[in-house]
Every structure is written in structure tokens, then in C-alpha cells.
Scaffold this motif. Structure first.
Motif, PDB file in Angstrom:
ATOM      1  N   LEU A   1       0.812  -1.206   0.120  1.00 65.20           N
ATOM      2  CA  LEU A   1      -0.106  -0.053   0.165  1.00 65.20           C
ATOM      3  C   LEU A   1       0.872   1.409   0.142  1.00 65.20           C
ATOM      4  CD1 LEU A   1      -3.011  -1.172   2.415  1.00 65.20           C
ATOM      5  CD2 LEU A   1      -3.113  -0.549  -0.116  1.00 65.20           C
ATOM      6  N   ALA A   2       2.220   1.317   0.210  1.00 65.08           N
ATOM      7  CA  ALA A   2       3.108   2.447   0.230  1.00 65.08           C
ATOM      8  C   ALA A   2       3.344   2.633  -1.211  1.00 65.08           C
ATOM      9  CB  ALA A   2       4.315   2.035   1.063  1.00 65.08           C
ATOM     10  N   TYR A   3       3.321   1.880  -1.995  1.00 67.53           N
ATOM     11  CA  TYR A   3       3.513   2.141  -3.499  1.00 67.53           C
ATOM     12  C   TYR A   3       2.424   2.723  -4.358  1.00 67.53           C
ATOM     13  CZ  TYR A   3       7.084  -1.409  -3.890  1.00 67.53           C
ATOM     14  OH  TYR A   3       8.422  -2.095  -3.805  1.00 67.53           O
ATOM     15  N   PRO A   4       2.764   3.679  -5.141  1.00 65.83           N
ATOM     16  CA  PRO A   4       1.764   4.348  -6.108  1.00 65.83           C
ATOM     17  C   PRO A   4       0.541   3.818  -6.304  1.00 65.83           C
ATOM     18  CG  PRO A   4       3.945   4.816  -7.122  1.00 65.83           C
ATOM     19  CD  PRO A   4       4.181   3.703  -5.937  1.00 65.83           C
ATOM     20  N   LYS A   5      -0.725   4.329  -6.153  1.00 74.98           N
ATOM     21  CA  LYS A   5      -1.752   3.413  -6.546  1.00 74.98           C
ATOM     22  C   LYS A   5      -1.866   2.837  -7.848  1.00 74.98           C
ATOM     23  CE  LYS A   5      -5.205   4.800  -3.383  1.00 74.98           C
ATOM     24  NZ  LYS A   5      -4.817   6.127  -2.619  1.00 74.98           N
ATOM     25  N   ASP A   6      -1.253   3.585  -8.728  1.00 76.96           N
ATOM     26  CA  ASP A   6      -1.419   3.202 -10.124  1.00 76.96           C
ATOM     27  C   ASP A   6      -0.526   1.706 -10.603  1.00 76.96           C
ATOM     28  OD1 ASP A   6       0.697   5.132 -10.020  1.00 76.96           O
ATOM     29  OD2 ASP A   6       1.055   4.574 -11.987  1.00 76.96           O
ATOM     30  N   VAL A   7       0.257   1.399  -9.593  1.00 77.75           N
ATOM     31  CA  VAL A   7       1.173   0.003  -9.823  1.00 77.75           C
ATOM     32  C   VAL A   7       0.778  -0.844  -8.742  1.00 77.75           C
ATOM     33  CG1 VAL A   7       3.111   1.664 -10.794  1.00 77.75           C
ATOM     34  CG2 VAL A   7       3.266   0.970  -8.397  1.00 77.75           C
ATOM     35  N   GLN A   8      -0.014  -0.628  -7.806  1.00 76.08           N
ATOM     36  CA  GLN A   8      -0.535  -1.658  -6.679  1.00 76.08           C
ATOM     37  C   GLN A   8      -0.941  -2.999  -7.374  1.00 76.08           C
ATOM     38  OE1 GLN A   8      -2.694   0.165  -3.809  1.00 76.08           O
ATOM     39  NE2 GLN A   8      -1.058   1.495  -3.239  1.00 76.08           N
ATOM     40  N   LYS A   9      -1.446  -2.827  -8.508  1.00 75.78           N
ATOM     41  CA  LYS A   9      -2.056  -3.853  -9.087  1.00 75.78           C
ATOM     42  C   LYS A   9      -1.056  -4.833  -9.686  1.00 75.78           C
ATOM     43  CE  LYS A   9      -6.867  -3.078  -8.734  1.00 75.78           C
ATOM     44  NZ  LYS A   9      -7.232  -1.753  -8.744  1.00 75.78           N
ATOM     45  N   GLU A  10      -0.014  -4.098 -10.348  1.00 78.73           N
ATOM     46  CA  GLU A  10       1.080  -4.613 -11.055  1.00 78.73           C
ATOM     47  C   GLU A  10       2.043  -5.481 -10.254  1.00 78.73           C
ATOM     48  OE1 GLU A  10       2.965  -1.916 -13.721  1.00 78.73           O
ATOM     49  OE2 GLU A  10       1.068  -0.755 -13.764  1.00 78.73           O
ATOM     50  N   GLU A  11       1.812  -6.470  -9.563  1.00 78.22           N
ATOM     51  CA  GLU A  11       2.576  -7.331  -8.915  1.00 78.22           C
ATOM     52  C   GLU A  11       3.908  -7.510  -9.213  1.00 78.22           C
ATOM     53  OE1 GLU A  11       1.042  -9.373  -6.101  1.00 78.22           O
ATOM     54  OE2 GLU A  11      -0.946  -8.501  -6.065  1.00 78.22           O
TER      55      GLU A  11
ATOM     56  N   PHE B   1       9.389   6.033  -4.085  1.00 78.55           N
ATOM     57  CA  PHE B   1       8.192   6.508  -3.713  1.00 78.55           C
ATOM     58  C   PHE B   1       7.487   5.687  -2.559  1.00 78.55           C
ATOM     59  CE2 PHE B   1       3.404   6.480  -3.627  1.00 78.55           C
ATOM     60  CZ  PHE B   1       2.974   7.730  -4.256  1.00 78.55           C
ATOM     61  N   ALA B   2       7.640   4.456  -2.678  1.00 81.72           N
ATOM     62  CA  ALA B   2       6.998   3.604  -1.412  1.00 81.72           C
ATOM     63  C   ALA B   2       8.065   3.816  -0.144  1.00 81.72           C
ATOM     64  CB  ALA B   2       7.107   2.047  -1.889  1.00 81.72           C
ATOM     65  N   TYR B   3       9.230   3.928  -0.370  1.00 81.98           N
ATOM     66  CA  TYR B   3      10.114   4.108   0.796  1.00 81.98           C
ATOM     67  C   TYR B   3       9.742   5.426   1.346  1.00 81.98           C
ATOM     68  CZ  TYR B   3      14.480   5.645   3.115  1.00 81.98           C
ATOM     69  OH  TYR B   3      15.417   5.991   4.281  1.00 81.98           O
ATOM     70  N   LEU B   4       9.531   6.607   0.754  1.00 84.80           N
ATOM     71  CA  LEU B   4       9.231   7.804   1.523  1.00 84.80           C
ATOM     72  C   LEU B   4       7.816   7.713   1.940  1.00 84.80           C
ATOM     73  CD1 LEU B   4      10.601  10.234  -1.337  1.00 84.80           C
ATOM     74  CD2 LEU B   4      11.396   9.921   0.847  1.00 84.80           C
ATOM     75  N   SER B   5       6.961   7.157   1.299  1.00 82.16           N
ATOM     76  CA  SER B   5       5.432   7.041   1.944  1.00 82.16           C
ATOM     77  C   SER B   5       5.776   6.186   3.383  1.00 82.16           C
ATOM     78  CB  SER B   5       4.535   6.201   0.985  1.00 82.16           C
ATOM     79  OG  SER B   5       4.544   6.531  -0.214  1.00 82.16           O
ATOM     80  N   ALA B   6       6.489   5.097   3.148  1.00 79.83           N
ATOM     81  CA  ALA B   6       6.480   4.162   4.571  1.00 79.83           C
ATOM     82  C   ALA B   6       7.206   4.923   5.584  1.00 79.83           C
ATOM     83  CB  ALA B   6       6.935   2.877   4.195  1.00 79.83           C
ATOM     84  N   LEU B   7       8.113   5.543   5.233  1.00 83.42           N
ATOM     85  CA  LEU B   7       8.851   6.400   6.228  1.00 83.42           C
ATOM     86  C   LEU B   7       7.996   7.621   6.832  1.00 83.42           C
ATOM     87  CD1 LEU B   7      11.566   6.920   7.606  1.00 83.42           C
ATOM     88  CD2 LEU B   7      12.319   8.330   5.698  1.00 83.42           C
ATOM     89  N   LYS B   8       7.335   8.125   5.956  1.00 81.45           N
ATOM     90  CA  LYS B   8       6.631   9.335   6.391  1.00 81.45           C
ATOM     91  C   LYS B   8       5.647   8.796   7.413  1.00 81.45           C
ATOM     92  CE  LYS B   8       3.173  12.446   4.983  1.00 81.45           C
ATOM     93  NZ  LYS B   8       2.481  13.642   4.059  1.00 81.45           N
ATOM     94  N   GLN B   9       4.775   7.671   6.969  1.00 84.45           N
ATOM     95  CA  GLN B   9       3.828   7.022   7.777  1.00 84.45           C
ATOM     96  C   GLN B   9       4.460   6.664   9.290  1.00 84.45           C
ATOM     97  OE1 GLN B   9       2.453   2.723   7.183  1.00 84.45           O
ATOM     98  NE2 GLN B   9       1.196   3.849   5.927  1.00 84.45           N
ATOM     99  N   ILE B  10       5.603   6.114   9.312  1.00 79.46           N
ATOM    100  CA  ILE B  10       6.347   5.803  10.693  1.00 79.46           C
ATOM    101  C   ILE B  10       6.564   7.233  11.530  1.00 79.46           C
ATOM    102  CG2 ILE B  10       8.144   4.953  11.685  1.00 79.46           C
ATOM    103  CD1 ILE B  10       7.854   2.419   9.701  1.00 79.46           C
ATOM    104  N   LEU B  11       7.178   8.056  10.791  1.00 73.31           N
ATOM    105  CA  LEU B  11       7.458   9.430  11.499  1.00 73.31           C
ATOM    106  C   LEU B  11       6.156   9.795  12.167  1.00 73.31           C
ATOM    107  CD1 LEU B  11       9.910  10.698   8.634  1.00 73.31           C
ATOM    108  CD2 LEU B  11      10.454   9.833  11.309  1.00 73.31           C
ATOM    109  N   VAL B  12       5.121   9.924  11.375  1.00 75.49           N
ATOM    110  CA  VAL B  12       3.782  10.590  11.801  1.00 75.49           C
ATOM    111  C   VAL B  12       3.373   9.771  12.884  1.00 75.49           C
ATOM    112  CG1 VAL B  12       1.365  11.125  11.167  1.00 75.49           C
ATOM    113  CG2 VAL B  12       3.201  11.662   9.537  1.00 75.49           C
ATOM    114  N   TYR B  13       3.259   8.411  12.774  1.00 75.35           N
ATOM    115  CA  TYR B  13       2.729   7.311  13.834  1.00 75.35           C
ATOM    116  C   TYR B  13       3.400   7.799  15.024  1.00 75.35           C
ATOM    117  CZ  TYR B  13      -0.113   3.826  12.181  1.00 75.35           C
ATOM    118  OH  TYR B  13      -1.381   3.328  11.895  1.00 75.35           O
ATOM    119  N   GLY B  14       4.865   8.049  15.231  1.00 79.44           N
ATOM    120  CA  GLY B  14       5.546   8.428  16.326  1.00 79.44           C
ATOM    121  C   GLY B  14       5.464   9.588  16.875  1.00 79.44           C
TER     122      GLY B  14
END
Ligand SMILES: [Zn+2]
Length: 490
Positions: free
Chosen positions: A115-125, A182-195
Motif C-alpha cells: 500500500l506504500a507504492y503509488p496506487k497505479d502500480v499496486q495491481k502490477e504485482e 516513492f514507497a520508501y518515502l511513503s512508508a517512512l513518512k507514515q512511521i514518522l507521523v505514527y511516532g
């Protein structure tokens, strides 16, 4: 010699600067606050006047340790600060207080989730790699001032940002595509906000990112010559810039040219990177320990304090929500991606945990799918969602009435149960009343009755529709179906 673009792969590493949420600056008591009149949050320490003594901000150290804990880094037991010397107009001391050979956190990783990946590529496994991106280090330093250039040709400097706490998170060159970055930055941001460490909004400069990217023939171990990208103001901008830059480098090399080590500026409007400056050699910053700042021990109070603040992280929350409320793992992932949304969901489902999936549907499908703006939350009391799910699930109202109540509660701000009463929507589940409607429908529709008796079981739906019409939409459809079938098969 390789010569087609598909023979090459990219190697990407990111340096992310994060503004920490603290009340005061890193080494003085000035407010750490965005906005305000220029140069209104300054003192001799952050202006770099001679003879001052900087004192490290405990809260900033705790938040950096907390970040290291959330990202599974090794935490140093001793925290030392060094001077990084260079001349720069927005750093009046001509050095920046940073950490050189003893960063607070070493190692660790950011795990990339689908889910951290851009929406348009989430389905292209095939393009999704569920891999951890290793971290090199996290260190703590002070931010510099902000210079600005006026239309009349003059320039100015605002020192409000000078000396505010800044955390630098350096990754290994583990990413191979723009989507992984993109996924790295999204996942990192999520954790920083969580904390609660930072709001990490790139557009506000709370999270800033320098990108190092090179290409190499697939299978080659050595890195190619890297370029650094600057001026990236959003996570999607990083993706666009990388896509462009990787294609540019491959085009240069397959055309027989060579890459020069340089810093390039991304222009989001033009959609291209342009040369900023050529890096001839690494700058010698002549680091040495800051003689004004005592090293700080972290292994007693500071580490223990950070540990008490360790939140439930997104991955763990996802599994718990799926387990505790029976929502799908996908829905649990969408909810957990935003700590505030997950919290809203839990408060909504609190009184009716058995209706978890219905509450999640109301929130994700009925509300979020039509909401505008980034990460919006409903302006209503969370328990309204649970109450509405309960009214529908227990048959007090049918799903069509549920939609009407849903719309009305946003319009009026009233609770679902009150609306049901006010709008006279209560679903009729009184069997005697429904039997009268069913008898009327059967009498008025001999063809449907004949069809049903001839084996066309679907014909009951036409009769059901008639009953719904006769009851003005208030009948309990499941009950109506049962009564009709009973009557027709007697
Ligand atoms: Zn100050």
C-alpha cells in the motif's frame, strides 16, 4: 558492451532531512515554530554570536532515539555533536552543529508495504518488491536559516529556522526503481507521523529529500557515476524526477556518452532535470567535536523515555484490526496507513465491534471514496458510524434507508437513531403488517405468481418490489421475501 535500455538498472539512495516537532530549537530556547515575522524567533545562540553556549534539546534527542527504535536501528549509548565547517550565507557561525562519526542511530530498515507504492502500480504485482530498504544511519543536527530573493534584486535571510532540530536519515543504495523510492518515502513518512516525531509534509519542507541515482548494466556489482537531484517538493515529484533522470542517464550511456558526477535540479513544471553544478571532489568539512557541548549519555533516562513512547506501528496495527474487528487485511491496511483514520475507525467501531466490516465499509467506501482533500476525516462523532452500522445490521432500517440516513447525518449533524425517528424511516418488521402488503401484491400480480409456481423462482423479486412500493420502502426486505415464499408454497 550493453546498448539497449533494458540492459540497465538504476541504483538509488536517499538522504532525508526531517524537521522534528519540538517546542524549542536544538541548542537554545527560541520557539521552533513555522511562520511568524522574519527574524522574530532568534537569540545570540541561533544567530551564532561569539561567546554563547549551546545546550542540546533533550526532546529532540528522545525523538531521534524513538525514530531509531521504530526503524529497528542500533541506538548509540553516547550522543556526541561535531562541527561541520563550511561557508554559507544562511549559517552565520560558518559551521553547522551535526553528528559525524558517532550518529545516534546505526543500521535499521524501512519495510516497503504494497500500500506504500503509488496506487497505479499496486495491481502490477511484478513491479512490487516487498523488500526492506536498509538504513545506513540517522543523526541529529541543526537546520540552517532560509534565504529568499526579492523581485527588486535584493536578498534577505530569515533566521527563524536557523538552529531548529533536524534529523537526517540516510538509506543504503537499495532502491532500483522510481516506484520503490516513492514507497520508501511513503512508508517512512507514515512511521514518522505514527511516532509523533514530525508531520513530515514535503510540501511544507518538514521532510526534504536528496536523491542519489546512478545506472549500471544489469548484473554488474560496481556502481555507476551518480548524480544528485535537488528541489524535490513532494513524494510524487521524487518519482517523476527519478523516472526522468534514469531514462536520461540510460540514453546518454546507450548513445555512447558518459555520465559526469553532478547535481541536477528537478523542474516539476517542465518535467525535466537540469544541470545545477558539477561536483569535482567531495567537500572537506573539517569535522571536529564541538568543544562547547558535553557528550550526552542516552542509555539511562533518554532511551527509557523513548521506549515508553513507542507506538503500535502500522504493520502491527493492520494485523490487529483485521483480527479484532473482522475487516479484510486490505481494508485493515488502508485504515492503518493513516494513524488518525485508524483511530477514528476504532472509536467508531468501539461500541459495536461485531459490525467492524460494516463500519469499515461506511468509512472507506461511502465516506472516503467521495471525500475531497488529502487524508480527510469525517466531521462527525465517530460513534455515528457504529450506530448507523448497527441500525442496518439489526434490520431496524434497510440498506436503502441506511444510505439516506448517511447523507442526512452529514447534512444535519444529527445522530442516526434520531434521524430514523425524525424521517419516519423505521423499517417495518411487524409480520402482521407485512402480510397484508404481501397479500395485496399477490392478488394484484397473477402472472408473477404463476411464473413462480411454474418454477421461475426469480419471479418472487417482482412481488417483493411491489411490497416495497406498497410500504413506501419501509418494509424489511428479508422478512418480505420469507413471507412471500411461505405464502406461494403453501
Ligand atoms: Zn535562539
Amino acid at each position: 558492451m550493453s546498448s539497449t535500455p533494458s540492459d540497465y538498472e538504476a541504483v538509488i539512495g536517499l538522504e532525508v532531512h526531517v524537521q522534528l516537532k519540538t517546542n524549542t530549537k536544538m541548542f537554545c530556547g527560541c520557539k521552533n515554530e513555522f511562520g511568524g515575522a522574519s527574524n522574530s524567533h532568534v537569540c545570540p545562540v541561533c544567530l551564532g554570536l561569539p561567546g554563547v553556549l549551546p545546550v542540546p534539546n533533550e526532546e529532540a534527542i528522545v525523538k531521534t532515539i524513538l525514530t531509531g527504535e521504530m526503524l529497528e536501528c542500533q541506538i548509540a549509548t553516547r550522543c556526541k555533536f561535531d562541527r561541520k565547517n563550511y561557508f554559507y550565507p544562511d549559517m552565520p557561525k560558518n559551521y553547522q552543529i551535526s553528528q559525524y562519526d558517532e550518529p545516534l542511530c546505526l543500521g535499521g530498515a524501512v519495510k516497503l508495504d504494497l500500500l506504500a507504492y503509488p496506487k497505479d502500480v499496486q495491481k502490477e504485482e511484478s513491479t512490487i518488491a516487498d523488500k526492506p530498504i536498509r538504513l545506513t544511519r540517522i543523526h541529529l543536527e541543526e537546520d540552517v536559516a532560509k534565504s529568499f530573493h526579492n523581485d527588486d534584486g535584493t536578498s534577505g535571510i530569515d533566521f527563524n529556522r536557523a538552529g531548529t532540530p533536524l534529523m537526517e536519515i540516510v538509506s543504503e543504495a537499495d532502491m532500483a526503481t522510481a516506484e520503490e523510492a516513492f514507497a520508501y518515502l511513503s512508508a517512512l513518512k507514515q512511521i514518522l507521523v505514527y511516532g509523533g516525531v514530525s508531520d513530515a509534509d514535503m510540501e511544507k519542507g518538514q521532510m526534504r529529500c536528496d536523491v542519489n541515482v546512478s545506472i549500471r548494466p544489469k548484473g554488474q556489482k560496481e556502481f555507476g557515476t551518480k548524480c544528485e537531484l535537488k528541489n524535490l517538493n513532494s513524494i510524487s515529484g521524487v518519482r517523476r524526477a527519478l523516472k526522468y533522470e534514469i531514462a536520461r542517464q540510460i540514453e546518454v550511456v546507450t548513445g555512447g556518452g558518459t555520465i559526469t558526477q553532478e547535481t541536477r535540479r528537478w523542474d516539476d513544471d517542465l518535467g525535466e532535470t537540469t544541470l545545477m553544478r558539477i561536483k569535482e571532489k567531495a567537500h572537506d568539512y573539517r569535522y571536529f567535536p564541538d568543544p562547547d557541548i558535553q557528550p550526552v549519555r542516552t542509555d539511562e533516562g533518554l532511551y527509557a523515555e523513548a521506549k515508553t513512547r513507542l507506538p503500535e506501528l502500522p504493520a502491527a496495527k493492520k494485523l490487529r484490526l483485521a483480527d479484532q474487528y473482522g475487516v479484510s487485511v486490505y481494508q485493515a491496511g488502508v485504515l492503518s496507513a493513516d494513524a488518525a483514520l485508524a483511530d477514528y475507525f476504532e472509536r467508531a467501531a468501539k461500541l459495536h465491534p461485531q459490525h467492524g466490516p460494516a463500519v469499515a465499509n461506511l468509512l472507506l467506501n461511502d465516506f472516503l471514496a467521495t471525500a475531497t482533500g488529502e487524508n480527510p476525516l469525517p466531521s462527525l462523532e465517530p460513534h455515528y458510524f457504529g450506530e448507523l452500522a448497527d441500525l442496518t445490521a439489526t434490520g431496524a432500517i434497510n440498506s436503502k434507508q441506511g444510505k439516506e440516513v448517511f447523507a442526512q447525518m452529514f447534512l444535519t449533524g444529527k445522530a442516526p437513531a434520531a434521524l430514523v425517528k425524525e424521517l419516519g424511516l423505521a423499517q417495518v418488521s411487524d409480520t402482521a403488517a407485512l402480510e397484508v402488503f404481501c397479500d395485496q401484491a399477490i392478488a394484484a400480480n397473477p402472472k408473477s405468481v404463476a411464473d413462480f409456481k411454474a418454477g421461475k423462482l426469480n419471479a418472487v423479486n417482482a412481488l417483493k418490489g411491489q411490497v416495497m412500493k406498497l410500504s413506501k420502502g419501509t418494509a424489511n426486505p428479508t422478512l418480505v421475501g420469507d413471507i412471500l415464499v411461505k405464502k406461494l408454497t403453501q
